[in-house]
Design a protein around this motif. Structure first.
Motif, PDB file in Angstrom:
ATOM      1  N   GLN A   7       0.838  -1.200   0.000  1.00  0.00           N
ATOM      2  CA  GLN A   7       0.000   0.000   0.000  1.00  0.00           C
ATOM      3  C   GLN A   7       0.875   1.252   0.000  1.00  0.00           C
ATOM      4  OE1 GLN A   7      -2.282  -0.825   3.612  1.00  0.00           O
ATOM      5  NE2 GLN A   7      -4.151  -0.800   2.387  1.00  0.00           N
ATOM      6  N   ALA A  36      -5.964   4.959   3.169  1.00  0.00           N
ATOM      7  CA  ALA A  36      -6.679   3.737   3.534  1.00  0.00           C
ATOM      8  C   ALA A  36      -8.108   4.037   4.001  1.00  0.00           C
ATOM      9  CB  ALA A  36      -5.915   2.988   4.617  1.00  0.00           C
ATOM     10  N   GLY A  60     -15.263   0.627  -4.983  1.00  0.00           N
ATOM     11  CA  GLY A  60     -15.411  -0.343  -3.916  1.00  0.00           C
ATOM     12  C   GLY A  60     -15.200   0.132  -2.491  1.00  0.00           C
ATOM     13  N   TYR A  61     -14.848   1.397  -2.297  1.00  0.00           N
ATOM     14  CA  TYR A  61     -14.713   1.896  -0.922  1.00  0.00           C
ATOM     15  C   TYR A  61     -16.093   2.071  -0.321  1.00  0.00           C
ATOM     16  CZ  TYR A  61      -9.707   2.829  -0.964  1.00  0.00           C
ATOM     17  OH  TYR A  61      -8.344   2.694  -0.988  1.00  0.00           O
ATOM     18  N   THR A 117      -4.319  -5.015  -9.662  1.00  0.00           N
ATOM     19  CA  THR A 117      -5.543  -5.633  -9.162  1.00  0.00           C
ATOM     20  C   THR A 117      -6.592  -4.537  -9.021  1.00  0.00           C
ATOM     21  OG1 THR A 117      -5.002  -5.239  -6.832  1.00  0.00           O
ATOM     22  CG2 THR A 117      -4.226  -7.330  -7.806  1.00  0.00           C
ATOM     23  N   ALA A 118      -7.838  -4.949  -8.841  1.00  0.00           N
ATOM     24  CA  ALA A 118      -8.895  -3.963  -8.613  1.00  0.00           C
ATOM     25  C   ALA A 118      -8.605  -3.185  -7.335  1.00  0.00           C
ATOM     26  CB  ALA A 118     -10.252  -4.656  -8.534  1.00  0.00           C
ATOM     27  N   TYR A 119      -8.093  -3.874  -6.314  1.00  0.00           N
ATOM     28  CA  TYR A 119      -7.770  -3.192  -5.063  1.00  0.00           C
ATOM     29  C   TYR A 119      -6.660  -2.161  -5.275  1.00  0.00           C
ATOM     30  CZ  TYR A 119      -6.374  -2.007  -0.402  1.00  0.00           C
ATOM     31  OH  TYR A 119      -6.070  -1.288   0.724  1.00  0.00           O
ATOM     32  N   ALA A 120      -5.616  -2.531  -5.993  1.00  0.00           N
ATOM     33  CA  ALA A 120      -4.507  -1.603  -6.236  1.00  0.00           C
ATOM     34  C   ALA A 120      -4.992  -0.378  -7.005  1.00  0.00           C
ATOM     35  CB  ALA A 120      -3.379  -2.299  -6.990  1.00  0.00           C
ATOM     36  N   ASP A 121      -5.857  -0.578  -7.975  1.00  0.00           N
ATOM     37  CA  ASP A 121      -6.398   0.551  -8.729  1.00  0.00           C
ATOM     38  C   ASP A 121      -7.243   1.456  -7.829  1.00  0.00           C
ATOM     39  OD1 ASP A 121      -5.140  -0.376 -11.001  1.00  0.00           O
ATOM     40  OD2 ASP A 121      -6.959  -1.313 -11.830  1.00  0.00           O
ATOM     41  N   ALA A 122      -8.054   0.855  -6.965  1.00  0.00           N
ATOM     42  CA  ALA A 122      -8.864   1.638  -6.031  1.00  0.00           C
ATOM     43  C   ALA A 122      -7.970   2.407  -5.059  1.00  0.00           C
ATOM     44  CB  ALA A 122      -9.819   0.719  -5.269  1.00  0.00           C
ATOM     45  N   TYR A 123      -6.920   1.753  -4.595  1.00  0.00           N
ATOM     46  CA  TYR A 123      -5.999   2.403  -3.661  1.00  0.00           C
ATOM     47  C   TYR A 123      -5.283   3.572  -4.331  1.00  0.00           C
ATOM     48  CZ  TYR A 123      -3.098   2.750   0.468  1.00  0.00           C
ATOM     49  OH  TYR A 123      -2.500   3.200   1.618  1.00  0.00           O
TER      50      TYR A 123
END
Length: 170
Positions: A7, A36, A60-61, A117-123
């Motif tokens: 992160q 975060a 997704g947050y 990843t989708a998470y990395a893009d959202a982050y």
């Protein structure tokens, strides 16, 4: 690589793209924490906040927090771990200590680019929103805003900072 270090590396990558300086561990920790938990910095009172909240929700947050600890407790815990996370990244040559700020290295950019990843893009999106908003604040304004958002003003005190002449064994 640990999840927190990944992160942090993503945050450094976004900071480099936005030309945001990361001069101190306190700034790094504050930016990292609010990335975060990005809804903490959005008041919702203006069009920009509403737009950014919608963008975060679309990736997704969630506004709700399901956790055993308050935001303030999580802020202090994450802030305490930042030195170890930075040391991990510096030791592996992914982050360097520049003359005036921490900087991501070419190797660090390479690793950050591989995090697809989708998470990395959202982050990355959350980091962009947070860095744009918080990088404009002075150190004092950032501390005051962080205390307001996380409710940590009393938790952020360095208990030994105010001790002038400790009396031990009287």
């Amino acid at each position: 690589m640990s999840f927190r270090a990944a992160q942090l590396l993503l945050g450094f990558s976004v900071a480099a793209q936005l030309s945001v300086q990361l001069p101190t561990t306190d700034r790094v920790a504050t930016y990292d924490f609010f990335t975060a938990y990005p809804f903490a910095v959005l008041s919702g009172d203006n069009v920009g906040d509403q737009r950014d909240a919608l963008r975060l929700e679309l990736v997704g947050y969630s506004r709700g927090q399901l956790s055993y600890a308050s935001l303030g407790h999580r802020f202090v815990s994450r802030r305490e771990r930042i030195r170890a996370d930075l040391a991990f990244l510096v030791a592996r040559g992914l982050i360097a200590i520049g003359e005036e700020a921490f900087v991501i290295t070419d190797a660090g950019e390479g690793v950050a680019d591989q995090l697809q990843t989708a998470y990395a893009d959202a982050y990355r999106l959350a980091a962009e929103i947070v860095l744009v908003r918080l990088s404009r604040l002075s150190d004092r304004a950032l501390r005051e805003a962080s205390a307001r958002w996380a409710g940590t003003h009393w938790l952020m005190l360095d208990l030994f900072d105010d001790v002038v002449r400790p009396e031990i064994g009287d």
